[in-house]
Design a protein around this motif. Structure first.
Motif, short mmCIF file in Angstrom:
data_model
loop_
_atom_site.label_atom_id
_atom_site.label_comp_id
_atom_site.label_asym_id
_atom_site.label_seq_id
_atom_site.Cartn_x
_atom_site.Cartn_y
_atom_site.Cartn_z
N LEU A 39 0.91 6.81 8.98
CA LEU A 39 0.71 5.68 8.08
C LEU A 39 0.79 4.38 8.87
CD1 LEU A 39 1.65 8.11 6.30
CD2 LEU A 39 2.71 6.45 4.77
N ASP A 40 0.15 3.35 8.36
CA ASP A 40 0.29 2.04 8.99
C ASP A 40 1.02 1.10 8.03
OD1 ASP A 40 -1.64 1.10 7.14
OD2 ASP A 40 -3.26 1.57 8.52
N GLU A 41 1.20 -0.12 8.43
CA GLU A 41 1.97 -1.06 7.60
C GLU A 41 1.22 -1.47 6.34
OE1 GLU A 41 5.00 -1.66 8.12
OE2 GLU A 41 5.16 -0.78 10.11
N ASP A 42 -0.09 -1.25 6.32
CA ASP A 42 -0.89 -1.65 5.16
C ASP A 42 -1.18 -0.49 4.22
OD1 ASP A 42 -1.07 -4.28 6.13
OD2 ASP A 42 -2.78 -3.76 7.41
N THR A 43 -0.56 0.66 4.46
CA THR A 43 -0.77 1.80 3.58
C THR A 43 -0.33 1.46 2.16
OG1 THR A 43 -0.43 3.37 5.41
CG2 THR A 43 -0.18 4.22 3.17
N PRO A 44 -1.13 1.77 1.14
CA PRO A 44 -0.75 1.45 -0.24
C PRO A 44 0.50 2.21 -0.69
CG PRO A 44 -2.70 2.85 -0.18
CD PRO A 44 -2.46 2.41 1.23
N GLU A 45 1.05 1.78 -1.82
CA GLU A 45 2.31 2.36 -2.30
C GLU A 45 2.15 3.79 -2.78
OE1 GLU A 45 3.73 -0.20 -5.34
OE2 GLU A 45 4.25 -1.84 -3.97
N SER A 46 0.94 4.23 -3.03
CA SER A 46 0.72 5.58 -3.53
C SER A 46 -0.51 6.18 -2.86
CB SER A 46 0.54 5.57 -5.05
OG SER A 46 0.35 6.87 -5.56
N LEU A 47 -0.38 7.42 -2.41
CA LEU A 47 -1.48 8.13 -1.76
C LEU A 47 -1.80 9.39 -2.56
CD1 LEU A 47 -0.30 7.94 1.97
CD2 LEU A 47 -2.12 6.56 0.91
N ALA A 48 -2.99 9.45 -3.11
CA ALA A 48 -3.42 10.62 -3.88
C ALA A 48 -4.32 11.50 -3.02
CB ALA A 48 -4.15 10.20 -5.15
N PHE A 49 -4.08 12.79 -3.05
CA PHE A 49 -4.86 13.75 -2.26
C PHE A 49 -5.58 14.71 -3.21
CE2 PHE A 49 -1.56 12.22 0.51
CZ PHE A 49 -2.11 12.22 1.78
N PRO A 50 -6.78 14.37 -3.67
CA PRO A 50 -7.52 15.29 -4.54
C PRO A 50 -7.76 16.63 -3.83
CG PRO A 50 -8.51 13.10 -4.56
CD PRO A 50 -7.52 13.11 -3.45
N VAL A 51 -7.56 17.71 -4.57
CA VAL A 51 -7.70 19.05 -4.00
C VAL A 51 -8.66 19.88 -4.86
CG1 VAL A 51 -6.52 21.19 -3.38
CG2 VAL A 51 -5.36 18.99 -3.06
N VAL A 52 -9.59 20.54 -4.21
CA VAL A 52 -10.44 21.51 -4.89
C VAL A 52 -10.01 22.89 -4.43
CG1 VAL A 52 -12.78 22.38 -5.26
CG2 VAL A 52 -12.38 19.91 -5.08
N GLN A 53 -9.55 23.69 -5.37
CA GLN A 53 -9.08 25.05 -5.07
C GLN A 53 -10.20 26.03 -5.36
OE1 GLN A 53 -5.83 26.29 -7.56
NE2 GLN A 53 -5.25 27.97 -6.22
#
Length: 229
Positions: A127-141
């Motif tokens: 991560l860097d200092e500008d990474t947003p407060e929330s990271l969503a990882f969409p997954v296709v199963q």
């Protein structure tokens, strides 16, 4: 039909009803936790801005009852680096955007993962200092039959647990003055291990509720039998 025969038949029917109540309650106790935990999760679900960590995506179900064959995970904006973990149970295909950064990773199982068994894949992320407060990882199963898209995100004020197909989400906390969050790297690994060992209390509570319902039905059936006997 004699009086004794009618009495025996009535008692038999009542016994069958009581047994059915217990079986129904037990089935509910077992089924509800399964439904409640039916999603692709990520651990740890919290990282520190500017730091590095290893994310593990896990599941214990297929598409309905079909075995899982692959997971395609889309990377959110805000990641400085992505390094999929080499695993002997999966082959890895990495997609990159025009900027050269990893945009998606597909893990394909060498052998389909049966429904009811836990499967997991992992990757190192920076991560860097500008990474947003929330990271969503969409997954296709992907499964032998069909697929499931774990891509839903909670709106403001919406309970994430109410979503049918939630995407795994990682919360990003601010770094402290020394460049780290409130936990150091060792603490992060310990917390992740503890999270993996400690089950979600919601399935347990719901399961207990189903068991209580079955016991209550049995008590009602027994009392009804005694009143009529």
């Amino acid at each position: 039909m004699t009086s004794n025969t009618r009495t025996t038949s009535t008692r038999t029917r009542r016994a069958l009803l009581a047994s059915a109540a217990v079986i129904g309650g037990t089935a509910l106790a077992l089924a509800v936790p399964t439904m409640a935990s039916a999603h692709v999760g990520v651990s740890p679900d919290e990282l520190v801005a500017g730091d590095h960590g290893v994310l593990t995506f896990s599941f214990s179900h297929g598409c309905e009852d079909s075995p899982t064959t692959a997971l395609r995970i889309t990377m959110p904006d805000g990641l400085a680096s992505v390094a999929p973990t080499l695993d002997g149970d999966w082959t890895i295909d990495v997609e990159r955007g025009d900027d050269g950064l990893v945009s998606a990773v597909t893990y394909t199982a060498l052998a389909p993962v049966p429904n009811g068994l836990r499967g997991a894949v992992s990757m190192g992320v920076g991560l860097d200092e500008d990474t947003p407060e929330s990271l969503a990882f969409p997954v296709v199963q992907e499964c032998v039959d069909g697929s499931t898209e774990w891509t839903q995100l909670a709106e403001n004020g919406e309970d994430p647990h109410s979503l049918e197909s939630p995407a795994p989400v990682v919360t990003v906390t601010e770094a402290t003055a020394d460049g780290h969050g409130s936990h150091d790297a060792a603490d992060t690994e310990t917390d992740a291990a503890a999270e993996g060992a400690t089950p979600d209390p919601l399935p347990t509570v719901l399961g207990a509720g189903g068991l209580v319902a079955g016991i209550a039905a049995l008590v009602v059936a027994v009392l009804a039998y005694r009143r009529r006997a």
